[in-house]
Design a protein around this motif. Structure first.
Motif, PDB file in Angstrom:
ATOM      1  N   ILE A   1      -7.194  -5.673   9.564  1.00 46.76           N
ATOM      2  CA  ILE A   1      -6.041  -5.953   8.716  1.00 46.76           C
ATOM      3  C   ILE A   1      -6.095  -7.423   8.284  1.00 46.76           C
ATOM      4  CG2 ILE A   1      -4.620  -4.176   9.821  1.00 46.76           C
ATOM      5  CD1 ILE A   1      -3.187  -6.374  11.385  1.00 46.76           C
ATOM      6  N   GLU A   2      -5.137  -7.853   7.472  1.00 49.94           N
ATOM      7  CA  GLU A   2      -5.050  -9.250   7.030  1.00 49.94           C
ATOM      8  C   GLU A   2      -3.638  -9.773   7.231  1.00 49.94           C
ATOM      9  OE1 GLU A   2      -6.372  -9.519   3.000  1.00 49.94           O
ATOM     10  OE2 GLU A   2      -8.459  -9.836   3.617  1.00 49.94           O
TER      11      GLU A   2
ATOM     12  N   LEU B   1       0.689   0.633   8.617  1.00 52.85           N
ATOM     13  CA  LEU B   1       0.110  -0.267   7.618  1.00 52.85           C
ATOM     14  C   LEU B   1      -0.554   0.510   6.493  1.00 52.85           C
ATOM     15  CD1 LEU B   1      -1.257  -2.896  10.102  1.00 52.85           C
ATOM     16  CD2 LEU B   1       0.014  -3.515   8.035  1.00 52.85           C
TER      17      LEU B   1
ATOM     18  N   TYR C   1      -1.601   0.988  12.722  1.00 57.25           N
ATOM     19  CA  TYR C   1      -2.482   1.106  11.563  1.00 57.25           C
ATOM     20  C   TYR C   1      -2.014   2.216  10.629  1.00 57.25           C
ATOM     21  CZ  TYR C   1      -5.362  -1.681  14.727  1.00 57.25           C
ATOM     22  OH  TYR C   1      -5.816  -2.638  15.595  1.00 57.25           O
TER      23      TYR C   1
ATOM     24  N   CYS D   1      -6.608  -8.798  12.903  1.00 57.96           N
ATOM     25  CA  CYS D   1      -7.041  -9.619  11.767  1.00 57.96           C
ATOM     26  C   CYS D   1      -8.418 -10.221  12.028  1.00 57.96           C
ATOM     27  CB  CYS D   1      -6.047 -10.753  11.511  1.00 57.96           C
ATOM     28  SG  CYS D   1      -4.472 -10.239  10.804  1.00 57.96           S
TER      29      CYS D   1
ATOM     30  N   PHE E   1       1.897  -8.533   7.609  1.00 56.12           N
ATOM     31  CA  PHE E   1       0.486  -8.162   7.679  1.00 56.12           C
ATOM     32  C   PHE E   1       0.236  -7.019   6.702  1.00 56.12           C
ATOM     33  CE2 PHE E   1       1.409 -10.262  11.598  1.00 56.12           C
ATOM     34  CZ  PHE E   1       0.239 -10.920  11.961  1.00 56.12           C
ATOM     35  N   THR E   2      -1.003  -6.948   6.174  1.00 56.62           N
ATOM     36  CA  THR E   2      -1.362  -5.914   5.209  1.00 56.62           C
ATOM     37  C   THR E   2      -2.700  -5.277   5.606  1.00 56.62           C
ATOM     38  OG1 THR E   2      -2.526  -7.481   3.772  1.00 56.62           O
ATOM     39  CG2 THR E   2      -0.184  -7.096   3.322  1.00 56.62           C
ATOM     40  N   MET E   3      -2.997  -4.161   4.960  1.00 61.60           N
ATOM     41  CA  MET E   3      -4.286  -3.480   5.154  1.00 61.60           C
ATOM     42  C   MET E   3      -4.930  -3.260   3.799  1.00 61.60           C
ATOM     43  SD  MET E   3      -5.059   0.223   6.989  1.00 61.60           S
ATOM     44  CE  MET E   3      -4.863  -0.396   8.674  1.00 61.60           C
TER      45      MET E   3
ATOM     46  N   LYS F   1      -7.174   2.206   4.125  1.00 64.70           N
ATOM     47  CA  LYS F   1      -5.988   3.020   4.372  1.00 64.70           C
ATOM     48  C   LYS F   1      -6.270   4.506   4.612  1.00 64.70           C
ATOM     49  CE  LYS F   1      -2.511  -0.026   2.344  1.00 64.70           C
ATOM     50  NZ  LYS F   1      -1.431  -0.186   1.348  1.00 64.70           N
TER      51      LYS F   1
END
Length: 361
Positions: free
Chosen positions: A85-86, A50, A47, A80, A93-95, A100
């Protein structure tokens, strides 16, 4: 509508409501798994990565964690599913931007300092919740293999430097940001000396003297805490304003002051011990002095909020006390002699109740 149509409609509504209820129960049932995804992902640094990146690939996550790509993908998928996250595509993968700051370990708003204590200390204790409910006492002895001899509440968290640091960092995170908010709501310029009783590394004391630089004070706590307090004092540049005094709240006399704070202390201990401590504070205070109680609070219906209700169970498993409503704290302070109680609420979990020793006795 025909009678048969109404019957079908009612049955459909019943099934829909049943499915909603079942889904709600499942979300609770899987809660311990979801928290593990949170704790482990943070510990592995996923995390944090990310939080500092536009997107992270499965390969990058695997390289960071030294875990195979197929296995780390399982954890990412789970993250997810609980909304941490996505997934952008098959690889990345993104946050969300608003998440953040809470996961970036270099950010002052990082919320993960509590995770390790919850994962390694609190979570294992919950397997003994039935015993705690039946016995009405903390369950540390079951983790510490003490053959039924009940452990003192802080024996485990202060058992070694690593556990001590984990616990104290958790307490700092729980306290400091809320304290920064709370000290802006209550004018403490009237006080010269603040003693933070059982104040750990001084989250409330630090916030208070940063807001009111003419005030000085000290943390009064067990001597094992002092080196960790000194680190925070130095980090915040407060060597000339605050100090540490070692001692036992319930045995020793503590330093004189015109204000005493109790952060998550009354909820730690039995009502008898807590009320005795309030009376002791009252005797130490000059007329016009104040006690400042910092606690999670139940709503007046005592059916929430979630954090207070869950930590109320933690108090059963780890300590001797429990959480209360603001009116219950008002009553306890009044019983010790305090008057003019006021409750100040933060936007977080920690709130502040102030009571004053009257001028005319």
């Amino acid at each position: 509508m025909k009678k048969g149509d109404k019957y079908v409609s009612n049955r459909e509504n019943e099934y829909a409501n049943l499915n909603i209820a079942e889904s709600h129960i499942e979300s609770i049932m899987y809660g311990f798994m979801a928290s593990s995804v949170l704790f482990v992902g943070d510990e592995l640094g996923i995390y944090d990565l990310l939080a500092k990146s536009e997107a992270v690939s499965i390969e990058e996550a695997a390289a960071l964690t030294l875990v195979s790509k197929s296995e780390i993908e399982r954890l990412l998928i789970a993250a997810c599913s609980v909304g941490l996250i996505e997934r952008e595509d098959a690889t990345y993968f993104t946050m969300h931007e608003h998440m953040k700051p809470l996961f970036c370990k270099a950010d002052s708003r990082y919320c993960g300092s509590r995770f390790k204590h919850y994962f390694t200390q609190t979570a294992p204790l919950f397997q003994f919740l039935p015993e705690a409910l039946r016995e009405g006492g903390n369950q540390w002895h079951r983790l510490m293999s003490k053959d039924g001899e009940r452990a003192a509440p802080f024996d485990n968290v202060y058992s070694c430097p690593e556990q001590t640091r984990i616990f104290l960092e958790s307490m700092w995170e729980l306290g400091y940001r809320c304290s920064q908010e709370l000290v802006k709501k209550f004018d403490m310029n009237r006080f010269n000396q603040l003693v933070d009783l059982g104040g750990a590394t001084g989250s409330f004391l630090v916030a208070a003297v940063e807001e009111f630089p003419d005030m000085v004070g000290c943390v009064y706590d067990l001597e094992v805490v002092e080196p960790y307090f000194n680190e925070k004092r130095k980090k915040h540049g407060l060597e000339d304003q605050i100090k540490f005094v070692g001692g036992d709240l319930f045995v020793d006399n503590f330093p004189l002051a015109d204000a005493y704070s109790l952060g998550y202390i009354l909820s730690d201990w039995s009502k008898e011990k807590g009320d005795n401590l309030l009376r002791k504070i009252y005797k130490h205070l000059p007329a016009g002095g104040a006690v400042i109680v910092l606690e999670k609070l139940f709503n007046e219906q005592k059916d929430g909020p979630l954090a207070t209700a869950m930590m109320n169970l933690v108090m059963l498993l780890e300590m001797e006390g429990q959480h209360h409503t603001s009116s219950e704290y008002f009553e306890r302070l009044h019983g010790a002699g305090f008057e003019d109680m006021v409750c100040y609420r933060s936007s977080g979990e920690k709130h502040m109740i102030v009571g004053f020793k009257p001028h005319i006795l």
